[in-house]
Write a protein that holds these residues in place. Structure first.
Motif, mmCIF file in Angstrom:
data_model
loop_
_atom_site.group_PDB
_atom_site.id
_atom_site.type_symbol
_atom_site.label_atom_id
_atom_site.label_comp_id
_atom_site.label_asym_id
_atom_site.label_seq_id
_atom_site.Cartn_x
_atom_site.Cartn_y
_atom_site.Cartn_z
ATOM 1 N N UNK A 1 0.831 -1.208 0.000
ATOM 2 C CA UNK A 1 0.000 0.000 0.000
ATOM 3 C C UNK A 1 0.862 1.253 0.000
ATOM 4 N N UNK A 2 1.864 1.305 0.883
ATOM 5 C CA UNK A 2 2.735 2.481 0.937
ATOM 6 C C UNK A 2 3.540 2.622 -0.348
ATOM 7 N N UNK A 3 3.981 1.505 -0.921
ATOM 8 C CA UNK A 3 4.746 1.563 -2.169
ATOM 9 C C UNK A 3 3.896 2.135 -3.295
ATOM 10 N N UNK A 4 2.636 1.721 -3.357
ATOM 11 C CA UNK A 4 1.742 2.248 -4.382
ATOM 12 C C UNK A 4 1.541 3.745 -4.206
ATOM 13 N N UNK A 5 1.344 4.170 -2.955
ATOM 14 C CA UNK A 5 1.175 5.595 -2.684
ATOM 15 C C UNK A 5 2.422 6.385 -3.054
ATOM 16 N N UNK B 1 5.376 7.849 2.936
ATOM 17 C CA UNK B 1 4.067 7.208 2.867
ATOM 18 C C UNK B 1 3.920 6.109 3.913
ATOM 19 N N UNK B 2 4.982 5.359 4.164
ATOM 20 C CA UNK B 2 4.897 4.257 5.117
ATOM 21 C C UNK B 2 4.695 4.768 6.545
ATOM 22 N N UNK C 1 -0.060 11.340 15.259
ATOM 23 C CA UNK C 1 0.223 10.940 13.880
ATOM 24 C C UNK C 1 1.287 11.857 13.289
ATOM 25 N N UNK C 2 2.211 11.278 12.584
ATOM 26 C CA UNK C 2 3.297 12.104 12.047
ATOM 27 C C UNK C 2 3.692 11.642 10.654
ATOM 28 N N UNK C 3 4.254 12.569 9.903
ATOM 29 C CA UNK C 3 4.685 12.335 8.527
ATOM 30 C C UNK C 3 6.087 12.902 8.372
ATOM 31 N N UNK D 1 1.614 14.696 -9.626
ATOM 32 C CA UNK D 1 2.715 14.018 -10.297
ATOM 33 C C UNK D 1 3.977 14.092 -9.439
ATOM 34 N N UNK D 2 5.011 13.376 -9.884
ATOM 35 C CA UNK D 2 6.309 13.463 -9.221
ATOM 36 C C UNK D 2 6.445 12.569 -8.026
ATOM 37 N N UNK D 3 5.780 11.398 -8.013
ATOM 38 C CA UNK D 3 5.733 10.581 -6.810
ATOM 39 C C UNK D 3 6.995 9.795 -6.544
#
Length: 693
Positions: free
Chosen positions: A346-350, A373-374, A389-391, A582-584
């Motif tokens: 899931x994180x890889x796709x994101x 993303x992970x 929650x953190x990013x 774009x640019x992921x």
């Protein structure tokens, strides 16, 4: 009678043909046709030998393998053989090949003989070109109840796991791995600073530095502090290092660099009641950004290290979490997943990656985007309250680089030594096979070819009432200079489609989506007068590449591509087109122009990960009446438009909202033509100035 009279000729030809192999995988074959593949290879620390891991199948008799270097001083007679016993199934074999001084740390051409039927295997292996320096600081014990810092649980495990994983890269991606593990009592201010200074002195431009700091972090009096062993708010000068010291370390390194900062886990405020203070993470980000920009501004273009990035475990007003069930902090756990190639799907796709794809290496940009993303997903899963929650937050990396090697891809050719006759052609039929039947009349050249994703057939003629199904078939017919696409989704082939003649591709009567396979490209334009109208590009590694000629893009959109537009030759004009999300993959921007001319008239750029447009080289970028919104989703110091080299900018009637900078020069100060634009970014421009003249 002689025996040969009773031996069927067809059997002789089959036997001889089976000897001429040209395979690199272990496909099924007869026992008389052994196959060999290289699954891994490792260089010794001083480059005097290479260990080869091989897989062999289909041996019908004992073989004595003899590896040797082509063009080297070693001969077959000087090389010891390794016995392999008969087996139809695969066998693992490990050989060590000596490398003479003249060929050490050089690409090698290797031959392996001795496995029967006059066969020899040939393949090439590459050589690592630099060392890896790993600094891992992990602290879990602080200065007691009165120090303002509670003890942590998994910071030492974080540092140890990173060192263990990266140590396995010795002899693979790197000549040598130099590890500096500083945990608990060893993680003193004196030891940490001395190790940082030693790495700065030793690491060259060919090397790589990966540094992890896993501890508490805090802010006081406008200064950021990463706490060390026995860390105490009353003793910052002896139990912590400052943000400026981290910034100096980062900026002085000449090597490719990744700085991993999991030092913002402290939930304790040091300031007294009513004292205004900047969140620790924001202070760290601000300090590193300031130090980096100051260093870049003081250097010439050739002196700026563009192979580096830093990433924090959390953004401003966030704290990074530890999780007992994982045995790590969430940030380091995600880093370890990425470096081992064990991606969460899931994180890889994101992050714009295919989790199932086998990769030879992990690039720095892939690591950064995956970790963002992970950690976002993990913190949503494990956090008990929203503030937890953190990013992660990271800086844009100008040039990506490999961080770890996961697999090797080696093309093995098995040749037959000596003279072997190939079987003659039997019953050759000079008559070519009949062409498949085509439905419908030939299309009119003035109208061109028609395609319909739903209801079309690729054995149709392409006339209006007999549309083909795929865009590839429509281009292959080469009728007229126009392709009309009915509404629907058209899948593009893995290697993309090349337009090599004047051609208009237009959407008729509704939405037309061109969708790429994972990690694949879209369209490549190599002709004058290419026109694309109303097309929607989705899910491509590179949606549209303009290599030469002239291309006009009208309407449509580029959404969810790793890279939307690349103009590396010729010129492109874009009118009223949307570039969004774009640019992921972390190393590209929504529209990248390397040479030639690129112009935008109308349209907008929205929510692109790493900026909207990047202009390189000696070219001219023209922008008129374009809106730029939130085009820096995953980086701390991002901008909308990046200028490198001698690129020129002519900008009129544009608006910028939602990133740190509107215009950024990554190489040197620039003067641009800037007219009638609204800039609502916090820091406006960086090294870019201009006026409407």
């Amino acid at each position: 009678m002689p025996y040969s009279r009773f031996f069927p000729l067809w059997a002789l030809w089959a036997l001889l043909a089976g000897l001429a192999l040209n395979q690199s995988s272990l496909a099924q074959s007869s026992p008389a046709s052994p196959q060999l593949s290289v699954t891994d290879y490792t260089w010794s620390e001083n480059g005097d030998s290479v260990e080869l891991k091989l897989k062999i199948a289909g041996l019908s008799e004992r073989a004595e393998l003899r590896p040797y270097l082509r063009g080297g001083t070693a001969s077959r007679a000087e090389t010891k053989g390794t016995g392999v016993f008969p087996s139809a199934g695969p066998q693992q074999v490990i050989l060590t090949l000596a490398v003479p001084p003249a060929q050490r740390w050089q690409p090698l051409s290797i031959g392996i003989g001795g496995f029967g039927n006059n066969q020899e295997a040939d393949f090439n292996v590459s050589a690592p070109q630099g060392d890896l320096y790993v600094l891992a600081v992990g602290v879990k014990t602080f200065g007691g109840p009165d120090s303002s810092f509670p003890d942590l649980n998994y910071t030492v495990a974080d540092a140890q796991a990173l060192v263990k994983l990266l140590d396995g890269q010795h002899g693979r991606l790197y000549r040598k791995v130099n590890t500096f593990l500083l945990t608990e009592e060893k993680a003193t201010r004196t030891n940490v600073l001395a190790t940082m200074q030693s790495i700065v002195r030793q690491a060259s431009a060919n090397d790589t530095v990966i540094a992890l700091f896993s501890s508490h972090g805090t802010e006081q009096g406008g200064q950021y502090y990463a706490m060390l062993y026995g860390g105490d708010a009353r003793k910052f000068d002896t139990t912590a290092i400052t943000g400026q010291e981290l910034g100096a370390f980062y900026n002085q390194i000449k090597a490719k660099t990744l700085l991993l900062l999991d030092t913002c886990a402290s939930g304790q405020a040091i300031s007294g009641p009513g004292t205004a203070r900047q969140p620790a993470t924001q202070q760290l980000i601000s300090t590193l950004e300031s130090a980096t920009k100051s260093a870049s501004a003081s250097k010439s273009k050739g002196g700026v290290n563009e192979y580096r990035s830093w990433i924090t475990a959390a953004q401003a007003n966030q704290e990074s979490l530890e999780e007992p069930s994982l045995g790590h902090g969430l940030f380091t756990y995600a880093v370890l997943e990425a470096l081992s190639g064990k991606f969460d799907s899931s994180a890889a796709t994101e992050a714009g990656m295919d989790a199932q794809r086998q990769r030879d290496d992990i690039q720095a940009t892939q690591l950064l985007t995956y970790v963002v993303e992970r950690v976002r997903d993990l913190s949503s899963q494990y956090a008990t309250t929203l503030p937890q929650r953190h990013v992660p937050y990271y800086t844009l990396i100008a040039n990506s680089f490999p961080v770890v090697q996961l697999n090797v891809t080696v093309n093995v050719t098995i040749n037959v030594t000596g003279n072997v006759l190939l079987p003659p052609t039997v019953n050759a039929d000079p008559t070519p096979p009949a062409a498949p039947a085509v439905n419908g009349p030939a299309p009119d050249a003035a109208q061109g070819v028609f395609a319909r994703a739903f209801g079309g057939k690729d054995n149709n003629s392409g006339a209006p009432d007999f549309p083909v199904k795929s865009l590839q078939k429509a281009l292959d017919l080469q009728v007229g200079s126009r392709v009309t696409l009915s509404p629907g989704e058209y899948s593009l082939p893995k290697d993309g489609l090349t337009i090599s003649r004047p051609l208009t591709i237009t959407a008729q009567g509704g939405a037309v989506t061109l969708r790429c396979l994972p990690d694949s490209d879209g369209l490549i334009a190599k002709a004058e007068n290419v026109k694309l109208e109303g097309l929607r590009f989705v899910g491509c590694a590179l949606a549209l590449a303009v290599r030469s000629g002239s291309t006009l893009i009208i309407g449509g959109e580029f959404r969810g591509n790793q890279q939307a537009l690349l103009v590396s030759g010729g010129q492109a004009s874009v009118q009223n087109t949307l570039f969004a999300e774009n640019g992921a993959n972390g190393s590209t921007t929504a529209a990248v122009r390397q040479s030639g001319r690129l112009s935008f008239e109308g349209g907008s750029f929205q929510n692109n990960d790493l900026g909207a447009i990047r202009a390189d080289g000696d070219s001219l970028l023209k922008i008129n009446n374009v809106n730029f919104v939130n085009n820096s989703r995953s980086v701390s110091d991002g901008g909308h438009i990046y200028l490198l080299g001698n690129a020129q900018l002519d900008l009129n009637q544009a608006s910028f909202v939602g990133a740190q900078f509107s215009l950024v020069s990554l190489s040197k100060p620039k003067t641009a033509k800037l007219c009638n634009f609204s800039d609502q970014t916090p820091h406006k421009t960086y090294q870019v100035s201009g006026a409407c003249s």
